[in-house]
Design a protein around this motif. Structure first.
Motif, PDB file in Angstrom:
ATOM      1  N   GLY A   1     -85.486  12.062  34.101  1.00  0.00           N
ATOM      2  CA  GLY A   1     -85.753  10.686  33.691  1.00  0.00           C
ATOM      3  C   GLY A   1     -85.357   9.698  34.765  1.00  0.00           C
ATOM      4  O   GLY A   1     -86.102   8.752  35.058  1.00  0.00           O
ATOM      5  N   VAL A   2     -84.201   9.925  35.387  1.00  0.00           N
ATOM      6  CA  VAL A   2     -83.754   9.019  36.448  1.00  0.00           C
ATOM      7  C   VAL A   2     -84.742   9.049  37.610  1.00  0.00           C
ATOM      8  O   VAL A   2     -85.117   8.012  38.161  1.00  0.00           O
ATOM      9  CB  VAL A   2     -82.334   9.391  36.921  1.00  0.00           C
ATOM     10  N   GLY A   3     -85.193  10.281  37.947  1.00  0.00           N
ATOM     11  CA  GLY A   3     -86.180  10.402  39.025  1.00  0.00           C
ATOM     12  C   GLY A   3     -87.464   9.666  38.698  1.00  0.00           C
ATOM     13  O   GLY A   3     -88.008   8.932  39.522  1.00  0.00           O
ATOM     14  N   ALA A   4     -87.936   9.863  37.458  1.00  0.00           N
ATOM     15  CA  ALA A   4     -89.191   9.239  37.046  1.00  0.00           C
ATOM     16  C   ALA A   4     -89.061   7.713  37.025  1.00  0.00           C
ATOM     17  O   ALA A   4     -89.947   6.986  37.477  1.00  0.00           O
ATOM     18  CB  ALA A   4     -89.588   9.755  35.660  1.00  0.00           C
ATOM     19  N   LEU A   5     -87.924   7.260  36.513  1.00  0.00           N
ATOM     20  CA  LEU A   5     -87.675   5.822  36.399  1.00  0.00           C
ATOM     21  C   LEU A   5     -87.677   5.168  37.786  1.00  0.00           C
ATOM     22  O   LEU A   5     -88.275   4.109  37.998  1.00  0.00           O
ATOM     23  CB  LEU A   5     -86.326   5.619  35.720  1.00  0.00           C
ATOM     24  N   GLN A   6     -87.023   5.883  38.730  1.00  0.00           N
ATOM     25  CA  GLN A   6     -86.901   5.341  40.079  1.00  0.00           C
ATOM     26  C   GLN A   6     -88.282   5.215  40.737  1.00  0.00           C
ATOM     27  O   GLN A   6     -88.559   4.218  41.409  1.00  0.00           O
ATOM     28  CB  GLN A   6     -85.956   6.252  40.841  1.00  0.00           C
ATOM     29  N   LEU A   7     -89.143   6.202  40.484  1.00  0.00           N
ATOM     30  CA  LEU A   7     -90.508   6.116  41.018  1.00  0.00           C
ATOM     31  C   LEU A   7     -91.238   4.911  40.436  1.00  0.00           C
ATOM     32  O   LEU A   7     -91.964   4.205  41.129  1.00  0.00           O
ATOM     33  CB  LEU A   7     -91.283   7.381  40.678  1.00  0.00           C
ATOM     34  N   ARG A   8     -91.045   4.697  39.131  1.00  0.00           N
ATOM     35  CA  ARG A   8     -91.718   3.602  38.464  1.00  0.00           C
ATOM     36  C   ARG A   8     -91.236   2.243  38.974  1.00  0.00           C
ATOM     37  O   ARG A   8     -92.023   1.319  39.164  1.00  0.00           O
ATOM     38  CB  ARG A   8     -91.464   3.684  36.949  1.00  0.00           C
ATOM     39  N   ILE A   9     -89.920   2.146  39.193  1.00  0.00           N
ATOM     40  CA  ILE A   9     -89.371   0.890  39.704  1.00  0.00           C
ATOM     41  C   ILE A   9     -89.964   0.600  41.081  1.00  0.00           C
ATOM     42  O   ILE A   9     -90.367  -0.513  41.392  1.00  0.00           O
ATOM     43  CB  ILE A   9     -87.830   0.957  39.794  1.00  0.00           C
ATOM     44  N   GLN A  10     -90.064   1.654  41.906  1.00  0.00           N
ATOM     45  CA  GLN A  10     -90.625   1.480  43.244  1.00  0.00           C
ATOM     46  C   GLN A  10     -92.086   1.032  43.168  1.00  0.00           C
ATOM     47  O   GLN A  10     -92.505   0.148  43.877  1.00  0.00           O
ATOM     48  CB  GLN A  10     -90.539   2.794  44.015  1.00  0.00           C
ATOM     49  N   ALA A  11     -92.829   1.710  42.253  1.00  0.00           N
ATOM     50  CA  ALA A  11     -94.255   1.418  42.136  1.00  0.00           C
ATOM     51  C   ALA A  11     -94.470  -0.001  41.621  1.00  0.00           C
ATOM     52  O   ALA A  11     -95.442  -0.659  41.976  1.00  0.00           O
ATOM     53  CB  ALA A  11     -94.914   2.437  41.212  1.00  0.00           C
ATOM     54  N   ALA A  12     -93.549  -0.461  40.768  1.00  0.00           N
ATOM     55  CA  ALA A  12     -93.706  -1.789  40.178  1.00  0.00           C
ATOM     56  C   ALA A  12     -93.452  -2.883  41.207  1.00  0.00           C
ATOM     57  O   ALA A  12     -93.677  -4.064  40.931  1.00  0.00           O
ATOM     58  CB  ALA A  12     -92.757  -1.949  38.989  1.00  0.00           C
ATOM     59  N   GLY A  13     -92.971  -2.489  42.393  1.00  0.00           N
ATOM     60  CA  GLY A  13     -92.708  -3.484  43.424  1.00  0.00           C
ATOM     61  C   GLY A  13     -91.391  -4.183  43.153  1.00  0.00           C
ATOM     62  O   GLY A  13     -91.286  -5.063  42.312  1.00  0.00           O
ATOM     63  N   THR A  14     -90.353  -3.769  43.860  1.00  0.00           N
ATOM     64  CA  THR A  14     -89.046  -4.347  43.633  1.00  0.00           C
ATOM     65  C   THR A  14     -88.455  -4.759  44.965  1.00  0.00           C
ATOM     66  O   THR A  14     -88.883  -4.289  46.020  1.00  0.00           O
ATOM     67  CB  THR A  14     -88.115  -3.336  42.932  1.00  0.00           C
ATOM     68  N   THR A  15     -87.475  -5.637  44.920  1.00  0.00           N
ATOM     69  CA  THR A  15     -86.840  -6.071  46.161  1.00  0.00           C
ATOM     70  C   THR A  15     -85.743  -5.095  46.590  1.00  0.00           C
ATOM     71  O   THR A  15     -85.259  -5.165  47.705  1.00  0.00           O
ATOM     72  CB  THR A  15     -86.229  -7.468  45.986  1.00  0.00           C
ATOM     73  N   VAL A  16     -85.349  -4.211  45.688  1.00  0.00           N
ATOM     74  CA  VAL A  16     -84.306  -3.242  46.056  1.00  0.00           C
ATOM     75  C   VAL A  16     -84.899  -2.253  47.062  1.00  0.00           C
ATOM     76  O   VAL A  16     -85.931  -1.642  46.801  1.00  0.00           O
ATOM     77  CB  VAL A  16     -83.803  -2.484  44.810  1.00  0.00           C
ATOM     78  N   PRO A  17     -84.260  -2.083  48.230  1.00  0.00           N
ATOM     79  CA  PRO A  17     -84.814  -1.166  49.242  1.00  0.00           C
ATOM     80  C   PRO A  17     -84.885   0.273  48.722  1.00  0.00           C
ATOM     81  O   PRO A  17     -84.012   0.707  47.967  1.00  0.00           O
ATOM     82  CB  PRO A  17     -83.810  -1.273  50.396  1.00  0.00           C
ATOM     83  N   ALA A  18     -85.911   0.992  49.172  1.00  0.00           N
ATOM     84  CA  ALA A  18     -86.144   2.355  48.689  1.00  0.00           C
ATOM     85  C   ALA A  18     -84.945   3.286  48.873  1.00  0.00           C
ATOM     86  O   ALA A  18     -84.611   4.033  47.952  1.00  0.00           O
ATOM     87  CB  ALA A  18     -87.388   2.922  49.368  1.00  0.00           C
ATOM     88  N   PRO A  19     -84.272   3.276  50.036  1.00  0.00           N
ATOM     89  CA  PRO A  19     -83.155   4.218  50.191  1.00  0.00           C
ATOM     90  C   PRO A  19     -82.090   4.045  49.112  1.00  0.00           C
ATOM     91  O   PRO A  19     -81.514   5.025  48.637  1.00  0.00           O
ATOM     92  CB  PRO A  19     -82.587   3.890  51.574  1.00  0.00           C
ATOM     93  N   LEU A  20     -81.843   2.805  48.717  1.00  0.00           N
ATOM     94  CA  LEU A  20     -80.812   2.574  47.707  1.00  0.00           C
ATOM     95  C   LEU A  20     -81.247   3.131  46.354  1.00  0.00           C
ATOM     96  O   LEU A  20     -80.447   3.690  45.607  1.00  0.00           O
ATOM     97  CB  LEU A  20     -80.483   1.082  47.603  1.00  0.00           C
ATOM     98  N   LEU A  21     -82.542   3.010  46.037  1.00  0.00           N
ATOM     99  CA  LEU A  21     -83.047   3.577  44.780  1.00  0.00           C
ATOM    100  C   LEU A  21     -82.972   5.099  44.807  1.00  0.00           C
ATOM    101  O   LEU A  21     -82.623   5.737  43.822  1.00  0.00           O
ATOM    102  CB  LEU A  21     -84.504   3.153  44.570  1.00  0.00           C
ATOM    103  N   LEU A  22     -83.283   5.660  45.983  1.00  0.00           N
ATOM    104  CA  LEU A  22     -83.290   7.117  46.099  1.00  0.00           C
ATOM    105  C   LEU A  22     -81.899   7.719  45.917  1.00  0.00           C
ATOM    106  O   LEU A  22     -81.760   8.899  45.626  1.00  0.00           O
ATOM    107  CB  LEU A  22     -83.846   7.526  47.469  1.00  0.00           C
ATOM    108  N   MET A  23     -80.859   6.902  46.107  1.00  0.00           N
ATOM    109  CA  MET A  23     -79.494   7.398  45.938  1.00  0.00           C
ATOM    110  C   MET A  23     -79.150   7.701  44.489  1.00  0.00           C
ATOM    111  O   MET A  23     -78.231   8.464  44.213  1.00  0.00           O
ATOM    112  CB  MET A  23     -78.488   6.339  46.408  1.00  0.00           C
TER     113      MET A  23
END
Lengths: 309, 356
Positions: free
Chosen positions: A248-270
């Motif tokens: 779920g965390v993995g899926a959520l993180q992909l969705r947040i990225q796809a939705a366009g967020t200001t949080v940089p990708a590396p930080l989400l991937l952590m």
């Protein structure tokens, strides 16, 4: 609820590879063998599953060959740890290095290729149930196999004679030996079955989930599975819950990225890695210092038949 | 059933085994690697010759081997310290990255135009950053028995992603034409190179810390305590050795030394950071420590050997087009063989009819 259903459904799918690896490691550890090579085994499974599917055109053949490769490579671990009494932590690390390297070396030719993997197969009737249907019963067959496997392992470990032997081998191998059973053979068997399941989890990633092969594509899922065994206190059902949480965390993180967020990708991937640590800390604090609830007593210790403890 | 041989426990292991086992292990691993190369359609003889020539065939090759041996020695000492007390710090890679990040931070935010001052600041910052990174896992292990194998490993991923964040984000060099890398270090922040090669003064740091560790293990009370905790935690507790404090301290020092490896690699060699700069030294260090049997001076020697393997791997990549992963396969094979070889330290095989 309408927003939650696709996320929960994605959590099941992306949690499934981790679940296979976790179930495999539960079996291995229950027999008293610690296998830290899950990451390498998953990668070898992902590679061999993909390449065999590509060569034969049959994804089921790919999955089967991944299981065989997983069993073969974990037999090395069994040989070193069970027969030679080697350090299980270091042997597991060696499996990871070997598996990571070999999958990258042999897999180089397969990068960028595509295959026809295994598609979605909704369960009749159950798939139509509102909410539960789309979340649990609208997936590929391997997800259903993993449900069955969780139930099967729960029953096998706690309620069968073989399960009792399995637990005894991990808790008190000397008693099993006294009862006339072969500790070495049992530990080999469970290490290899565990390795096969782990590799199947890797193959799920390449053959079913992404339908492609990328170097290092497991991205730490093998290590997360090692942590989930502890989180699940060696219980398949709790392990399933943990796997889906991570999925779920993995899926959520992909969705947040796809939705366009200001949080940089590396930080989400952590996120999954941070969550792993948090989960481990929570479970360890609750258990109290020095007591590993549910951990097989002889985990990580070689058994020498001819010597006294 | 009559067996042609039987396995017997050794009372004590002869000294020559300390050499024979690692050498035999590497030889068998190379033989296994040769079989693999053969099936990949590469002549094993040509491949190994190319590796040997590339790594040890001339002065430049040897100097490159030393360049790789520097971070390997430091990281090998770092993980060896933790392994001595059976604490599985497999997070040297992340600690190297944190040391490197701290080094870059010092150069970015606290630059002074003096080599000595820069060296002191970078050294301190890198060791504190690496030390805290490992110390956090050490604290969790000491306080709540949180499995340190997993925490240190997870922290590798986190450190590498953190580095990616800085490299792609706030620290990206605006004049790098869009390449993800930080700005090159000014001269005062560079460790001097030696003898016209890429070997830098980090080599003295590595040797000094190895000697320091030797003294620590051999002649100090703390070194003794570490070994007792590793060999027999129960006895250590009865003897009143504080294992919580020792684990915490050992992990901090271990991470600090790995952090210094990151500092020398960046300030001595690369002069900036870019994605993948840590190069897997933290993982190779595990093999180094194990092959050297956690012996600090042996670590220097083994680092040189594995450094040669890495340089040879680079050559293999250039000359034969084999991916760098082939070196990783060899490393895994070496580790398998060393582990298998340990068996012969504890047991010996006696042919039947002899020694009855």
């Amino acid at each position: 609820m309408e927003i939650l259903i696709p996320i929960l459904s994605a959590a099941i799918r992306s949690g499934t590879p981790i679940l296979y690896a976790t179930l495999g490691e539960i079996l291995t550890e229950k027999a008293g063998v610690l296998n830290l090579g899950l990451e390498g085994l998953m990668l070898l499974g992902a590679f061999s599953g993909f390449s065999a599917t590509m060569m034969t055109g049959n994804p089921w053949f790919g999955l089967a060959s991944a299981v065989l490769v997983g069993m073969g490579v974990s037999a090395i671990h069994a040989f070193l740890c069970v027969s030679m009494g080697a350090n299980q932590v270091v042997s597991g690390l060696a499996i990871t290095m070997f598996g990571t390297g070999l999958s990258a070396l042999l897999g180089k030719a397969y990068v960028g290729e595509t295959i026809r993997g295994i598609g979605i197969l909704p369960v009749p009737l159950l798939g139509k149930v509102p909410v539960l249907g789309p979340v649990f019963f609208n997936h590929d067959p391997l997800v259903y196999v993993s449900y069955c496997l969780v139930g099967l392992l729960c029953w096998f470990i706690s309620s069968t004679r073989w399960g009792l032997t399995l637990r005894a081998v991990g808790e008190n191998p000397r008693a099993v030996d006294s009862a006339g059973l072969n500790v070495t053979r049992l530990r080999y068997a469970y290490t290899m079955v565990g390795g096969g399941l782990t590799a199947l989890g890797g193959a799920y990633l390449s053959v079913v989930y992404t339908q492609m092969w990328v170097e290092m594509m497991t991205a730490g899922r093998g290590w997360i599975a090692v942590a989930l065994v502890i989180f699940g206190i060696w219980n398949p059902l709790r392990a399933a819950f943990g796997s889906y949480l991570f999925g779920g965390v993995g899926a959520l993180q992909l969705r947040i990225q796809a939705a366009g967020t200001t949080v940089p990708a590396p930080l989400l991937l952590m996120l999954p890695y941070i969550l792993t640590i948090v989960v481990l800390v929570v479970i360890s604090v609750r258990k109290g210092k020095g007591i590993l609830l549910g951990a097989p007593a002889a985990l990580g210790q070689p058994f020498h038949r001819e010597e006294r403890d | 059933m009559i067996r042609p041989f039987r396995v017997e426990r050794r009372i004590d292991a002869p000294a020559w085994l300390n050499w024979a086992i690692p050498v035999g292990a590497v030889a068998i691993a190379l033989a296994a690697g040769a079989i693999l190369l053969f099936f990949l359609g590469v002549s094993p003889l040509a491949a190994y010759t190319a590796m040997f020539k590339g790594a040890l065939g001339d002065a430049w090759g040897i100097s490159e081997t030393i360049v790789k041996a520097i971070p390997l020695t430091l990281a090998g000492l770092a993980v060896g310290l933790a392994f001595t007390m059976v604490v599985w710090n497999i997070g040297a890679e992340g600690q190297i990255v944190m040391g490197a990040l701290a080094t870059v931070a010092v150069v970015r935010y606290a630059f002074v135009d003096s080599s000595a001052a820069m060296f002191a600041m970078m050294f301190l910052a890198a060791s504190i950053a690496g030390g805290l990174w490992a110390g956090f896992a050490g604290f969790l292990r000491a306080r709540w028995s949180v499995n340190e194998t997993i925490t240190t490993l997870m922290m590798n991923y986190i450190a590498i992603l953190l580095a990616d964040y800085f490299i792609y984000g706030p620290w990206r060099d605006p004049s790098s034409l869009g390449f993800p890398m930080t700005a090159p270090f000014p001269d005062a922040a560079r460790l001097p190179a030696l003898w016209g090669t890429r070997v830098h003064v980090g080599i003295f740091l590595a040797i000094a810390i190895a000697v320091l560790f030797r003294v620590l293990y051999r002649w100090t009370r703390w070194g003794f305590e570490l070994r007792v905790i590793g060999n027999n935690p129960k006895a250590a507790r009865y003897a009143g050795i504080n294992d919580t404090m020792n684990i915490l301290l050992a992990m901090f020092v271990s991470g600090a030394v790995a952090g210094i490896a990151g500092m020398t690699e960046i300030a001595g060699l690369q002069g900036r950071i870019q994605p993948g700069f840590s190069g897997g030294y933290g993982f190779t260090a595990i093999i180094v420590a194990w092959l050297a049997r956690l012996n600090p001076l042996g670590t220097i020697f083994v680092s040189f050997l594995l450094g040669a393997l890495l340089v040879g791997g680079d050559t293999l990549q250039v000359v034969m087009g084999l991916p760098l992963a082939s070196v990783q396969v060899l490393q895994g094979l070496i580790l398998f063989c060393v582990l298998g070889g340990e068996f012969f330290r504890n047991y010996r095989i006696v042919l039947s009819g002899r020694g009855e």
